[in-house]
Write a protein that holds these residues in place. Structure first.
Motif, PDB file in Angstrom:
ATOM      1  N   LEU A 236      29.592  52.937  43.963  1.00  0.00           N
ATOM      2  CA  LEU A 236      30.163  52.085  45.079  1.00  0.00           C
ATOM      3  C   LEU A 236      30.808  52.862  46.032  1.00  0.00           C
ATOM      4  O   LEU A 236      31.812  53.588  45.615  1.00  0.00           O
ATOM      5  N   VAL A 237      30.598  52.500  47.325  1.00  0.00           N
ATOM      6  CA  VAL A 237      31.299  52.962  48.417  1.00  0.00           C
ATOM      7  C   VAL A 237      32.245  52.174  49.166  1.00  0.00           C
ATOM      8  O   VAL A 237      31.558  51.155  49.687  1.00  0.00           O
ATOM      9  N   ILE A 238      33.367  52.364  49.168  1.00  0.00           N
ATOM     10  CA  ILE A 238      34.202  51.443  50.012  1.00  0.00           C
ATOM     11  C   ILE A 238      34.944  52.292  51.197  1.00  0.00           C
ATOM     12  O   ILE A 238      35.655  53.221  50.904  1.00  0.00           O
ATOM     13  N   ASP A 239      34.832  51.902  52.360  1.00  0.00           N
ATOM     14  CA  ASP A 239      35.268  52.399  53.524  1.00  0.00           C
ATOM     15  C   ASP A 239      36.562  51.549  54.023  1.00  0.00           C
ATOM     16  O   ASP A 239      36.595  50.322  53.864  1.00  0.00           O
ATOM     17  N   ASP A 240      37.451  52.201  54.717  1.00  0.00           N
ATOM     18  CA  ASP A 240      38.674  51.762  55.246  1.00  0.00           C
ATOM     19  C   ASP A 240      39.447  51.134  54.090  1.00  0.00           C
ATOM     20  O   ASP A 240      39.814  50.125  54.319  1.00  0.00           O
ATOM     21  N   LEU A 241      39.869  51.760  52.924  1.00  0.00           N
ATOM     22  CA  LEU A 241      40.396  51.035  51.911  1.00  0.00           C
ATOM     23  C   LEU A 241      41.975  50.305  52.612  1.00  0.00           C
ATOM     24  O   LEU A 241      42.513  49.755  51.944  1.00  0.00           O
ATOM     25  N   GLN A 242      42.353  51.254  53.481  1.00  0.00           N
ATOM     26  CA  GLN A 242      43.799  50.648  54.097  1.00  0.00           C
ATOM     27  C   GLN A 242      44.031  49.284  54.532  1.00  0.00           C
ATOM     28  O   GLN A 242      44.938  48.757  54.607  1.00  0.00           O
ATOM     29  N   PHE A 243      42.566  48.737  54.741  1.00  0.00           N
ATOM     30  CA  PHE A 243      42.709  47.323  55.238  1.00  0.00           C
ATOM     31  C   PHE A 243      42.582  46.262  54.103  1.00  0.00           C
ATOM     32  O   PHE A 243      42.677  45.199  54.250  1.00  0.00           O
ATOM     33  N   LEU A 244      42.593  46.783  52.615  1.00  0.00           N
ATOM     34  CA  LEU A 244      42.307  45.982  51.822  1.00  0.00           C
ATOM     35  C   LEU A 244      43.909  45.124  51.547  1.00  0.00           C
ATOM     36  O   LEU A 244      44.695  45.656  51.172  1.00  0.00           O
ATOM     37  N   GLY A 246      45.761  41.184  50.280  1.00  0.00           N
ATOM     38  CA  GLY A 246      46.023  40.106  49.247  1.00  0.00           C
ATOM     39  C   GLY A 246      45.782  40.489  47.845  1.00  0.00           C
ATOM     40  O   GLY A 246      45.248  41.300  47.284  1.00  0.00           O
ATOM     41  N   LYS A 247      46.862  39.742  47.284  1.00  0.00           N
ATOM     42  CA  LYS A 247      47.105  40.312  45.785  1.00  0.00           C
ATOM     43  C   LYS A 247      45.981  40.038  44.903  1.00  0.00           C
ATOM     44  O   LYS A 247      45.630  41.042  44.207  1.00  0.00           O
ATOM     45  N   SER A 248      45.395  38.828  44.861  1.00  0.00           N
ATOM     46  CA  SER A 248      44.401  38.706  44.100  1.00  0.00           C
ATOM     47  C   SER A 248      42.933  39.423  44.400  1.00  0.00           C
ATOM     48  O   SER A 248      42.505  39.850  43.346  1.00  0.00           O
ATOM     49  N   THR A 249      42.837  39.853  45.567  1.00  0.00           N
ATOM     50  CA  THR A 249      41.718  40.735  46.123  1.00  0.00           C
ATOM     51  C   THR A 249      41.930  42.267  45.334  1.00  0.00           C
ATOM     52  O   THR A 249      41.032  42.797  44.867  1.00  0.00           O
ATOM     53  N   GLN A 250      43.223  42.663  45.413  1.00  0.00           N
ATOM     54  CA  GLN A 250      43.505  43.962  45.187  1.00  0.00           C
ATOM     55  C   GLN A 250      43.442  43.875  43.667  1.00  0.00           C
ATOM     56  O   GLN A 250      43.131  44.915  43.030  1.00  0.00           O
ATOM     57  N   VAL A 251      43.770  42.889  42.855  1.00  0.00           N
ATOM     58  CA  VAL A 251      43.570  42.983  41.270  1.00  0.00           C
ATOM     59  C   VAL A 251      42.259  43.043  40.994  1.00  0.00           C
ATOM     60  O   VAL A 251      41.874  43.843  40.094  1.00  0.00           O
ATOM     61  N   GLU A 252      41.496  42.239  41.927  1.00  0.00           N
ATOM     62  CA  GLU A 252      39.807  42.343  41.684  1.00  0.00           C
ATOM     63  C   GLU A 252      39.448  43.547  41.728  1.00  0.00           C
ATOM     64  O   GLU A 252      38.668  44.353  40.990  1.00  0.00           O
ATOM     65  N   PHE A 253      39.908  44.349  43.021  1.00  0.00           N
ATOM     66  CA  PHE A 253      39.436  45.548  43.250  1.00  0.00           C
ATOM     67  C   PHE A 253      39.870  46.601  41.944  1.00  0.00           C
ATOM     68  O   PHE A 253      39.011  47.418  41.785  1.00  0.00           O
ATOM     69  N   GLU A 279      51.115  52.222  50.647  1.00  0.00           N
ATOM     70  CA  GLU A 279      52.185  51.442  50.033  1.00  0.00           C
ATOM     71  C   GLU A 279      51.786  49.845  49.678  1.00  0.00           C
ATOM     72  O   GLU A 279      52.358  49.318  48.859  1.00  0.00           O
ATOM     73  N   SER A 280      50.600  49.401  50.518  1.00  0.00           N
ATOM     74  CA  SER A 280      50.440  48.023  50.370  1.00  0.00           C
ATOM     75  C   SER A 280      49.672  47.644  48.933  1.00  0.00           C
ATOM     76  O   SER A 280      49.509  46.710  48.416  1.00  0.00           O
ATOM     77  N   LEU A 281      49.239  49.068  48.485  1.00  0.00           N
ATOM     78  CA  LEU A 281      48.451  48.809  47.029  1.00  0.00           C
ATOM     79  C   LEU A 281      49.222  48.941  45.716  1.00  0.00           C
ATOM     80  O   LEU A 281      50.362  49.628  45.879  1.00  0.00           O
ATOM     81  N   ASP A 282      48.824  48.220  44.935  1.00  0.00           N
ATOM     82  CA  ASP A 282      49.422  48.296  43.722  1.00  0.00           C
ATOM     83  C   ASP A 282      49.708  49.765  43.119  1.00  0.00           C
ATOM     84  O   ASP A 282      48.751  50.521  43.170  1.00  0.00           O
ATOM     85  N   ARG A 284      49.289  51.057  40.312  1.00  0.00           N
ATOM     86  CA  ARG A 284      48.406  51.193  39.199  1.00  0.00           C
ATOM     87  C   ARG A 284      47.046  51.840  39.916  1.00  0.00           C
ATOM     88  O   ARG A 284      46.256  52.725  39.641  1.00  0.00           O
ATOM     89  N   VAL A 285      46.487  51.182  41.122  1.00  0.00           N
ATOM     90  CA  VAL A 285      45.593  51.480  41.724  1.00  0.00           C
ATOM     91  C   VAL A 285      45.613  52.752  42.561  1.00  0.00           C
ATOM     92  O   VAL A 285      44.771  53.635  42.488  1.00  0.00           O
ATOM     93  N   ARG A 286      46.939  53.046  43.098  1.00  0.00           N
ATOM     94  CA  ARG A 286      46.989  54.308  43.741  1.00  0.00           C
ATOM     95  C   ARG A 286      47.020  55.507  42.723  1.00  0.00           C
ATOM     96  O   ARG A 286      46.326  56.674  42.837  1.00  0.00           O
ATOM     97  N   SER A 287      47.482  55.128  41.416  1.00  0.00           N
ATOM     98  CA  SER A 287      47.405  56.044  40.315  1.00  0.00           C
ATOM     99  C   SER A 287      46.026  56.555  40.266  1.00  0.00           C
ATOM    100  O   SER A 287      45.804  57.613  39.962  1.00  0.00           O
ATOM    101  N   ARG A 288      45.127  55.365  39.834  1.00  0.00           N
ATOM    102  CA  ARG A 288      43.893  55.532  39.747  1.00  0.00           C
ATOM    103  C   ARG A 288      43.044  56.226  40.812  1.00  0.00           C
ATOM    104  O   ARG A 288      42.407  57.307  40.301  1.00  0.00           O
ATOM    105  N   LEU A 289      43.294  56.165  41.819  1.00  0.00           N
ATOM    106  CA  LEU A 289      42.688  56.866  43.178  1.00  0.00           C
ATOM    107  C   LEU A 289      43.188  58.320  43.240  1.00  0.00           C
ATOM    108  O   LEU A 289      42.288  59.059  43.515  1.00  0.00           O
TER     109      LEU A 289
END
Length: 476
Positions: A236-244, A246-253, A279-282, A284-289
């Motif tokens: 899975l390749v995701i481009d321009d992650l800085q534009f992600l 919405g809380k529910s979308t980020q949870v699903e991501f 900083e807009s990301l949770d 836990r997501v930043r830590s995993r990345l």
């Protein structure tokens, strides 16, 4: 399809676009095709089962109304999925230079590529999975490697050349760089190369496409199918992650990211900043990345800019044999157009247009005139909060740990306030983010510090000079 049928379909599409709006049309109907119009029945097709289900659930009546408004005789619409057909377009035993049908040739020409190239069937198969469109020009072969992007290129190559079942070396692979430095080129190259065989599924998505797909699946009450489809992907390749957003979308991501990594599937991410600055990301997501391989693609040096220009001129000559750019002109552009790779492309496009439209040879004088607005002043250095903390701590003879601590002695409070003030004035970070980076403080504490230093600067010449000195150090 006959020409009259094509005219009918064009009129219906325009009516549909006006009814649902450009955003909805481009997301859900742009890839719809008419297979045939027979009597009172119109046969339409879409590339995925998800699209078919969603359109039938939400737009069946509107679609029928648009057809009947143009052609009252239409009483029935059949919607089918052509994904199974598209997946077979990737040749398994046939040499890649053989086009297998007139439809493939039309698709390849429509993509702007050589009609003998396998790009179109690969693109068709990729889009049938729901991926964002791939540009046939953005391949590893056209990517110019230099000092600033060697590691990112090698890592992307490694991922693209893997096979299903191989152990994943680094996961996720996270590439960050400023605008126009080659992130998208590298990610799309990976998607092209990874999908060149039928062995793996490599899906390229922009963050915007991921968001829209997830929200649409929720509205269609089809979120489970959306999740299952994503988690069946090998890479899975995701481009321009800085534009992600919405809380529910980020949870699903986050769930998708964890599910893929835990299952040994590869994830590749690109953004314009490192994970710690999203900083807009949770958290836990930043830590995993940050737990994977994080690679920065630096600015393009003069040597690399020159090589990119030579490569683009050589590519342009295939379509415009008379296009010739003298070496002094290439050297001039490489020296003066320094902002990013897109400006280099823009400069060459202007020279090509001038050459084709006027028939005059390209000279240094003409090049200076054509690209003068692309010669920008050097972009100021992007200042990081960590760097502000380090410089301020050194200036006031305290430690960075002191600035982040809860200590409230005078020799620590003033440097901390100065560092917060500089973070607010020299970066684009929000007050809550700055507070978080200063030991988890509240945004009101940061606001108080900023206002305090602003008031002092207006009345204290020595402090004002001190802060100007700090700013110069940080921006050098």
């Amino acid at each position: 399809m006959t020409s009259p049928d094509q005219d009918r379909w064009s009129r219906v599409k325009e009516r549909l676009r006006a009814e649902v709006g450009e955003d909805v049309f481009s997301s859900w109907f742009a890839r719809m095709e008419v297979e045939s119009i027979e009597g009172d029945t119109v046969k339409l097709s879409v590339p995925t089962r998800f699209l078919k289900s969603w359109i039938q659930s939400h737009y069946a009546e509107k679609l029928m109304a648009c057809w009947q408004a143009e052609f009252p005789a239409v009483t029935r619409i059949e919607l089918t999925v052509r994904s199974a057909v598209l997946r077979t377009l990737i040749p398994k035993t046939k040499p890649p230079e053989m086009a297998t049908s007139s439809r493939e040739i039309r698709e390849m020409k429509g993509n702007g590529g050589d009609f003998r190239s396998p790009a179109a069937p690969i693109s068709a198969a990729h889009e049938s999975l729901g991926g964002s469109p791939l540009d046939p020009r953005l391949t590893f072969e056209s990517f110019v490697v230099g000092r600033s992007n060697t590691l990112a290129h090698a890592a992307a190559r490694q991922v693209a050349q893997g096979c299903r079942g191989d152990a994943v070396m680094f996961n996720p692979l996270y590439i960050h760089a400023g605008v126009g430095l080659g992130k998208t080129h590298l990610l799309q190259s990976l998607a092209w190369a990874g999908n060149a065989t039928a062995e793996r599924k490599v899906l390229y998505l922009t963050a915007e496409r991921f968001m829209y797909g997830f929200v649409a699946a929720l509205r269609a009450q089809n979120a489970l199918a959306f999740k299952e489809a994503l988690r069946a992907i090998d890479v899975l390749v995701i481009d321009d992650l800085q534009f992600l957003q919405g809380k529910s979308t980020q949870v699903e991501f986050c769930h998708t990211l964890n599910a893929l990594i835990d299952a040994g599937r590869q994830v590749v991410i690109a953004a314009d900043r490192p994970p710690s600055e999203l900083e807009s990301l949770d958290e836990r997501v930043r830590s995993r990345l940050a737990g994977g391989l994080v690679v920065e693609m630096g600015s393009l040096g003069e040597d690399l800019r020159l090589e990119i220009l030579k490569s683009r001129v050589a590519a342009a000559k295939h379509h415009h044999p008379g296009f010739d750019v003298p070496p002094p002109v290439l050297l001039f552009i490489a020296k003066t157009v320094t902002h990013n790779g897109r400006d280099l492309e823009g400069a060459l496009n202007r020279l090509l247009a001038h050459s084709k439209l006027t028939g005059q040879p390209i000279t240094l004088e003409m090049a200076e005139r054509e690209v003068r607005d692309l010669i920008r002043p050097q972009e100021p250095k992007r200042v990081k909060i960590e760097e502000i903390q380090r410089i301020v701590a050194r200036q006031y003879n305290v430690s960075r740990a002191d600035l982040l601590s809860s200590r409230r002695t005078a020799n620590v409070v003033r440097p901390r306030q100065v560092a917060m003030y500089l973070a607010k004035t020299l970066t684009l970070r929000s007050l809550p983010e700055i507070g978080r980076r200063f030991g988890g403080r509240d945004h009101t504490t940061v606001l108080h510090a900023v206002r305090k230093i602003e008031n002092l600067v207006n009345n204290d010449t020595a402090l004002a000079e001190e802060i100007e000195l700090l700013k110069r150090q940080l921006q050098e």
